[in-house]
Design an enzyme around this catalytic site. Structure first.
Site, short mmCIF file in Angstrom:
data_model
loop_
_atom_site.label_atom_id
_atom_site.label_comp_id
_atom_site.label_asym_id
_atom_site.label_seq_id
_atom_site.Cartn_x
_atom_site.Cartn_y
_atom_site.Cartn_z
CE LYS A 78 0.48 28.14 -5.10
NZ LYS A 78 -0.47 28.86 -5.98
CE LYS A 80 6.11 34.13 -3.97
NZ LYS A 80 5.17 33.08 -3.59
NE ARG A 103 -3.33 0.70 -0.48
CZ ARG A 103 -3.58 0.80 -1.79
NH1 ARG A 103 -3.17 1.87 -2.47
NH2 ARG A 103 -4.18 -0.17 -2.43
CG ASP A 124 1.15 37.24 -10.17
OD1 ASP A 124 0.86 36.05 -10.39
OD2 ASP A 124 0.77 37.85 -9.16
CD GLU A 134 4.35 37.29 -7.55
OE1 GLU A 134 4.88 36.31 -7.00
OE2 GLU A 134 3.34 37.87 -7.09
#
Lengths: 293, 293, 293, 293, 293, 293
Positions: free
Chosen positions: A132, A164, A97, A215, A194
């Protein structure tokens, strides 16, 4: 891949699933009972997981034999036999599994990445991943993206600078943020910014960053802006891009398109495991050491 | 949930993402700079992750304040503010991605589980999960299933017996397999058998197992067979069941339907994090200790 | 047993005992000096510890040969040779104490469990353990109970519900406690309730729990009450039961008697280790892979 | 004791017992429910375990209050309240069993050690322990011996040299073994030799060891031999000494008697835990930081 | 720095030094005895270690107060008080050696780096480190280099490509090696090539690498070759450079000089710790949270 | 050395350096490419690190062959081949830096220790180390000191008592401190006292400690005082002793001189690694199992 890290991860995962014992298999199978397990694809896709299979089964039974019929990154078809493992039945069933959960997930990511590469259908533009990923599985998931034909964005907060909007706001401007970073950054670390507006784009170019990320921009905007970017600065598109609209970016000229869904919303590739009664002499088992990176 | 285990997991995940340092935030933000971060839902769904947010941010900055506006299992709507954290900006930005990756995934599982419960629309039959969880995240994913209105099947190989076709083949028959297991099994462990034919069903009933799983059976078959199962034996349906055909099982009478896709093919719930410049006196921050199980 | 967990435990225990080095053996024995070590029983009892011996010595010297003359759960007599290990003398002496400490303790538990089974002398009623095990050794001690002829109660707080007086007080009543639990519990987890009065017994029966534990009740009370318990509900006696009064419970009809002393007050089975000078050709050493569960 | 090591041990033990969650308490108690738990001695003995109680409960609920009414090493009587903890009921119940298992065991060792000290009843001779401790618990068990009035022999293979018959055989003679060791040993490590005959005794004295252990000798033999041992060399008796014959050694003049049974065959001191409903204002809770070594 | 990783490292180091207990301090000091410890510089240099001091002492005594009088990277002079810690004396003495060992080493590295920066005395050229750090301490040692005015080369094998002679030999040529790497490398990873001849230099330039390292070249060679390197490609000198000949590179025009001796041959900065008897009311202790990166 | 601890340390160090993968070697070398790596001394010194080389390379490639041409503690000369490893090239290159960092450091310590032994040039007096080792590497560094001809002082706070000025101040006097310690100390632990005046010396002698350390005393003072110390008490000199003034202590009669600089200020012994293309049949590779302590 780092084989030591892979082994430690697999130990952690086996302990999570097996705990103190497998109450079913240990009670039914004697320790001497041996047999074969085969992995069969139940859907079409891209396979990924050689080292997981080899290392995983050998952790549970260091005398088992593992034969893998397909290499990481290769296409597999529904019904195809992917691997065959010969060893103690109780060990095969205990390991099944955890190994399937990983291989199905990695193959699912490789398959999805490959679909993106095909959908984009571009000579110049490459598909890449993001941060992510599933916590704890980054090494495996980023490897799967590579097997699917994609490229890796930075691995974590440690190996590349990504400035960012939040950073820009606090630093005052793009140029101040980049200047601050560069004044103390080592020379082997790249800097990406960004941007959302043309003014920001020009400021980023002026700051001599290594990479500029558009972006949430349309292919049309990107195509217009990309001409301004001097050679030597890479470009990346990100935000709002799906398998459905990916092809519209194929000729906008951007170098990379990063896609969070490659790893944050995975559909596992269906693979089944079957145990086959041992028939001595019938099955040619040769161990194939697999450790591609 | 086991709060000690949660903390150790989060430490592992932060080390995976941050490595030796955050080259961006550490270079831009002074250590004294404080601010607020808000989590905003970017889609509708079921929220899950209170403890992850609270424990996660406090691991990075033990003086930060965490206010969560929604409880695990509650509905959230696009645009809704889910949580607000006040603390050092560099700590907030370092912790953001790991926490989002987990909370989005857990909320995605809770949301999908809830969709299954609604699609099934049954008074009697319950939705439950499987062992097809992401290695390393079982505690979190099984918790998310509960928050979505589902139930947990066994946690691992250690807490319940599950006799499948492989076991039956080697043991000789269902009754022999059950007998073997029961002769040495503790009294607090349940025994389930997977069956595919009526003959197997009758044999399983005769063996007095605790639960019978109908493997890959149609609602019609199940409805017919369920009448034979005596009170005291639970029933479960599994195999080939999707959100699309789930409703066809609503009145077949089975007790549980187990769905692998709840955890093996997750679509994260979209949540964004924004940093807001601190304005003293404006924001009422009260720490809400969150540790529901 | 989970062989990965066993290895990690043994590594922890060897580090505890050896620290940075064995100041005695490393200074006296050259690295090439080989020899044999034999384990001799110094008392009668039930042996338990095959995997500990095999895995333990091989961790210290992966070329050593291990021959075990007795299987877990078998009787041994004073003077009997239990095992013979051939390898580097310094490795044998380094590993000796940790392995003996574990094997003596596990054999002590198996022996005590076996005495309880014999003292009870019942066809119907089984002996089982509790959670009163030594922290860190639960997997090994619960295995030893099985080797002595006993059965395992739940492994921890995670694999079965046990509603005690404290829970009942806070929930309001047995039925409310059971109802609360069952409304969110998975179907593969059993529920046991601890009762002290007939009223509680009737309430527990009405709540359809899986198991009822008679707490501190005499054999006479149990015999009277057991007739009321419907088929399908298991019964357990606990509290104040010793080797001396165990036989008085032999025909009261209860299914299980749980005994904390099996693991919380252990007398190790005496086993000694002797090193024998190597005489080439004399000793038939064959490695016997031992990994019974 | 090393408080960092204690915390890591307790984390390991709580994870062993709680796993992913406490299926009983988490389902019955809301997270806000608070209460008190009291520890009551159910037998007479010597208490040991302050730090385990304090550190243990605070790991599960860092806001709980712990009041301990007795110090490590003090006598307790049946019925006496040992400690009172106030906090979340679910946390108290989750932590209870692990903490009791440790405290009962440590108090059992302290009690048994104290019985040995009293049985010996000697001004000159001290009781000490051995390496026959439970793997994983050596720090706690050696501490318990000290609390019972005993002394610690070496902690492991790393902190003192102990030359036994096996070493002597391979080295050729006691003097050669001691010489070999001393030629490379650091000056802060003591050397002890195990002897069985008078010839060995004289050889050991000639080798200027720090300590001589009389292995399996009668009090009479020891008394005769002890006169030969020059001042500056300590003596130890070991082997075949029980609580019953201990007093016969009281005036043989040996410095230390080492007893394996102090730790390898422990009878836990019976202690019970009860939860008491909170009545605000009634209970004076003051936290008593406990960290004696 | 990653504060979670720092804490885990310190726990490991304290366990290495303290083991199961501090046999000296625990026996002499009662648990209630409090006092102050001061750190005094015994030599001139650059200080580095704020977080180690703060986190280290608080791990041993979470109520202690830490006041640090100097910031990382600042000059300190012989006799200067660097820090003052107030808490339990036994905790202060237990923590002292591990913290000093680290702070002295980190300050030694910062001091040596600073000497290199001063010796080089260049406006354009920067000093950087290598991977020749102490295993286990890379995060701390690379931080110390930054505090001394140096820059970090890559952190490990994972965050930048470094093509050396061995790689070139096997790949066939520099261009083939670079091409192979770039065809599968992510865009955020830089590529550096090590060259020894002008032919290699030209090939490297043609391959558009990010950085070129002149291996074992004289300042004169470098000065001649540097004119050929186009803007956008960074240059690095390495090999055979010492504090003595460093100044000869000050105007050769290279961007970075990497120095292995900054970390592989460290002379600790001498710092002493003294305990001062507590005099209540005299010392203003305020905790200064230190966690610069 | 403890081989289990060594393996765990090496795993930690490889993960630190390799992270998720070696971006250079994995991209250039196929998994099948094999070759040889040789270690060459680039300076004269004492070699130390057999087990690190053997265990390290085998962790990265369990089929590699390791041949070591020199034993720990032997002299090596510039240009001498120290070891030859045959295996997968990518594994050899991944393992190289971590192994070199350790072996160079350990050889540097062995070399420096040997220089101290030669500089002292004494028949009676021995060189020993301190606790000023690199955190995390104590086992390896203390081993290196032994290989260089030195002796080990205590390993940590746990294996010997060391009463310093701070302890004496708080205890009131040397005799009180020693008395307090001895009243509860085990008999296998030695007690050393640090003294600075003749009064303290006399007090220490009166307290019957095992060892007296002359702190910061000149050879002349030591020579005068040493006559007072009775046989059976060892002496140690420490403080302000360097390679330059060491010879002045050669006949002062002290037993041990402890030198912090052996480990706190190490100059690595220069060793280089070269990869050699495989030529089948040419190289005689025999694996030499190395595990000296």
């Amino acid at each position: 891949m780092n084989s030591i890290k892979l082994r430690l991860l697999l130990e952690q995962f086996f302990i999570e699933d097996i705990g103190d014992r497998d109450v079913t298999s240990e009670l039914i199978f004697g320790n001497e009972q041996t047999g074969n397990m085969v992995f069969i694809a139940k859907d079409n896709g891209i396979f990924c997981g050689e080292q997981v299979i080899t290392t995983g089964f050998r952790l549970m039974d260091d005398h088992c034999l593992v034969k893998i019929n397909v290499r990481d990154g290769e296409k597999v078809e529904k019904g195809q036999e992917l691997a065959r493992i010969s060893g103690k039945v109780s060990a095969l069933l205990k390991a099944e599994r955890v190994i399937l959960n990983l291989v199905q997930r990695m193959s699912g990511i490789a398959t999805k990445t490959n679909e993106a590469v095909i959908a984009l259908d571009s000579v110049k533009t490459r598909i890449c991943d993001t941060r992510k990923t599933t916590p704890g599985l980054r090494m495996l998931e980023k490897y799967a993206v590579r097997c699917g034909g994609g490229y890796n964005h930075r691995y974590g907060l440690y190996d590349a600078v990504m400035i960012k909007d939040n950073h820009i706001t606090f630093a005052g401007s793009i140029s101040k943020a980049v200047e601050t970073v560069k004044s103390s950054l080592g020379h082997m670390v790249k800097v990406e910014v960004e941007i959302e507006t043309k003014a920001q784009l020009l400021e980023a170019i002026g700051s001599k960053v290594d990479c500029i990320m558009f972006d949430n921009r349309t292919p049309e905007e990107i195509e217009k802006w990309i001409g301004i970017v001097p050679e030597g600065i890479l470009t990346e598109a990100s935000g709002g891009i799906t398998l459905d609209n990916l092809n519209s970016y194929r000729s906008c000229g951007v170098d990379y398109i990063s896609l969070g869904f490659l790893t944050h919303s995975v559909k596992s590739l269906d693979i089944s495991a079957k145990v086959i009664a041992e028939k001595k002499g019938e099955l040619p088992h040769e161990y194939i050491g697999v450790s591609r990176s």
